[in-house]
Enzyme design. Sequence first.
Site, PDB file in Angstrom:
ATOM      1  N   PRO A 284       0.790  -1.211  -0.106  1.00 37.32           N
ATOM      2  CA  PRO A 284      -0.043   0.014  -0.172  1.00 37.32           C
ATOM      3  C   PRO A 284       0.862   1.426  -0.030  1.00 37.32           C
ATOM      4  O   PRO A 284       2.013   1.182   0.546  1.00 37.32           O
ATOM      5  CB  PRO A 284      -0.736  -0.236   1.301  1.00 37.32           C
ATOM      6  CG  PRO A 284       0.067  -1.068   2.069  1.00 37.32           C
ATOM      7  CD  PRO A 284       0.941  -1.975   1.140  1.00 37.32           C
ATOM      8  N   ASP A 285       0.471   2.200  -0.773  1.00 35.64           N
ATOM      9  CA  ASP A 285       1.130   3.503  -0.557  1.00 35.64           C
ATOM     10  C   ASP A 285       0.849   4.362   0.833  1.00 35.64           C
ATOM     11  O   ASP A 285      -0.129   3.742   1.604  1.00 35.64           O
ATOM     12  CB  ASP A 285       1.136   4.337  -1.926  1.00 35.64           C
ATOM     13  CG  ASP A 285      -0.229   4.923  -1.913  1.00 35.64           C
ATOM     14  OD1 ASP A 285      -0.984   5.103  -0.855  1.00 35.64           O
ATOM     15  OD2 ASP A 285      -0.591   5.646  -3.088  1.00 35.64           O
ATOM     16  N   PHE A 286       1.367   5.262   0.928  1.00 36.45           N
ATOM     17  CA  PHE A 286       1.277   6.005   2.209  1.00 36.45           C
ATOM     18  C   PHE A 286      -0.039   6.996   2.147  1.00 36.45           C
ATOM     19  O   PHE A 286      -0.607   7.085   3.417  1.00 36.45           O
ATOM     20  CB  PHE A 286       2.556   6.445   2.935  1.00 36.45           C
ATOM     21  CG  PHE A 286       3.443   5.645   3.181  1.00 36.45           C
ATOM     22  CD1 PHE A 286       3.727   5.187   4.546  1.00 36.45           C
ATOM     23  CD2 PHE A 286       4.356   4.941   2.160  1.00 36.45           C
ATOM     24  CE1 PHE A 286       4.722   4.230   4.948  1.00 36.45           C
ATOM     25  CE2 PHE A 286       5.305   3.870   2.652  1.00 36.45           C
ATOM     26  CZ  PHE A 286       5.484   3.767   3.854  1.00 36.45           C
ATOM     27  N   ARG A 287      -0.374   7.627   1.324  1.00 33.35           N
ATOM     28  CA  ARG A 287      -1.217   8.510   1.338  1.00 33.35           C
ATOM     29  C   ARG A 287      -2.561   8.317   0.641  1.00 33.35           C
ATOM     30  O   ARG A 287      -3.346   9.276   0.923  1.00 33.35           O
ATOM     31  CB  ARG A 287      -0.499   9.967   1.026  1.00 33.35           C
ATOM     32  CG  ARG A 287       0.344  10.159   1.781  1.00 33.35           C
ATOM     33  CD  ARG A 287       1.231  11.479   1.619  1.00 33.35           C
ATOM     34  NE  ARG A 287       2.377  11.640   2.406  1.00 33.35           N
ATOM     35  CZ  ARG A 287       2.780  12.324   3.672  1.00 33.35           C
ATOM     36  NH1 ARG A 287       1.389  12.583   4.131  1.00 33.35           N
ATOM     37  NH2 ARG A 287       3.667  12.528   3.963  1.00 33.35           N
TER      38      ARG A 287
ATOM     39  N   ASP B 299      10.953  -0.883   0.395  1.00 36.34           N
ATOM     40  CA  ASP B 299      10.728  -2.123   0.328  1.00 36.34           C
ATOM     41  C   ASP B 299      11.594  -2.893   0.071  1.00 36.34           C
ATOM     42  O   ASP B 299      11.454  -4.334  -0.004  1.00 36.34           O
ATOM     43  CB  ASP B 299       9.553  -2.316  -0.323  1.00 36.34           C
ATOM     44  CG  ASP B 299       9.535  -1.604  -1.790  1.00 36.34           C
ATOM     45  OD1 ASP B 299      10.720  -1.800  -2.298  1.00 36.34           O
ATOM     46  OD2 ASP B 299       8.484  -0.927  -2.024  1.00 36.34           O
TER      47      ASP B 299
ATOM     48  N   HIS C  22      14.793   7.261   1.624  1.00 36.64           N
ATOM     49  CA  HIS C  22      14.103   7.252   2.672  1.00 36.64           C
ATOM     50  C   HIS C  22      14.659   6.054   3.637  1.00 36.64           C
ATOM     51  O   HIS C  22      13.999   5.433   4.557  1.00 36.64           O
ATOM     52  CB  HIS C  22      12.667   7.208   2.722  1.00 36.64           C
ATOM     53  CG  HIS C  22      12.103   8.191   2.107  1.00 36.64           C
ATOM     54  ND1 HIS C  22      10.677   8.602   1.923  1.00 36.64           N
ATOM     55  CD2 HIS C  22      12.756   9.415   1.966  1.00 36.64           C
ATOM     56  CE1 HIS C  22      10.572   9.606   1.372  1.00 36.64           C
ATOM     57  NE2 HIS C  22      11.896  10.376   1.310  1.00 36.64           N
TER      58      HIS C  22
ATOM     59  N   ASN D 171      11.113   4.367  -1.767  1.00 33.61           N
ATOM     60  CA  ASN D 171      10.510   3.196  -1.257  1.00 33.61           C
ATOM     61  C   ASN D 171      11.414   2.412  -0.169  1.00 33.61           C
ATOM     62  O   ASN D 171      12.641   2.458  -0.492  1.00 33.61           O
ATOM     63  CB  ASN D 171      10.152   2.389  -2.635  1.00 33.61           C
ATOM     64  CG  ASN D 171       9.010   2.882  -3.373  1.00 33.61           C
ATOM     65  OD1 ASN D 171       8.459   3.897  -3.013  1.00 33.61           O
ATOM     66  ND2 ASN D 171       9.110   2.464  -4.621  1.00 33.61           N
TER      67      ASN D 171
END
Length: 197
Positions: free
Chosen positions: A51-54, A127, A144, A125
């Site tokens: 899932p993306d964050f926003r 991940d 990040h 990302n």
Amino acid sequence: MGNELSAPYDGPPEVLEARDLPSIAKYMKSPECRRVFVMLGAGVSTAAGIPDFRSPGTGLYSNLQRLNLPYPEAVFEINYFRENPVPFYTLARELYPGQFRPTLTHTFVKLLADHTLLDTCFTQNIDTLERQAGVPGDKIVEAHGSFASQHCIECHASVDGAKMRRAVETGDIIRCADCGGLVKPDIVFFGESVSMP
Ligand SMILES: [Zn+2]
């Protein structure tokens, strides 16, 4: 980032024949193109099931209510983590590498590296799907941070990856053997600096 207004440039492209994918592909196959820089965002990993964050409704932030956070972003705030690391460990279990497979886009970046065209792959990302796709680690800048390494947040002692993985699986918060500080994967939290090469 991304908050400044930008104006569309409608002059002719300087390098490509046109602003479309066939023109990019043609240029990349030409001898003039020798170094490709790639910048990846959340969109390349959503197809892997992350899932993306926003995004409203489906984004990670809107699914965090069950963690009883004072506000969603707190899960990635270093000061909140110091007080209560449980929500982050809970979330980390869902996001931990190994449950997701790289997408075609990640494989494309690996292909660029195979053809010695890739200079650097910048990704926001966390991940590690670029690494899992086989992109060499020295070509990747994880701005990040990522789950690829972990440290004590106080004295920065490094912690074994297998230990971190077990802790995330069981939900047992690990503390530094040296100073007793909390340990977290090297994902950049709010309140920390982003990684630069
Ligand atoms: Zn420590």
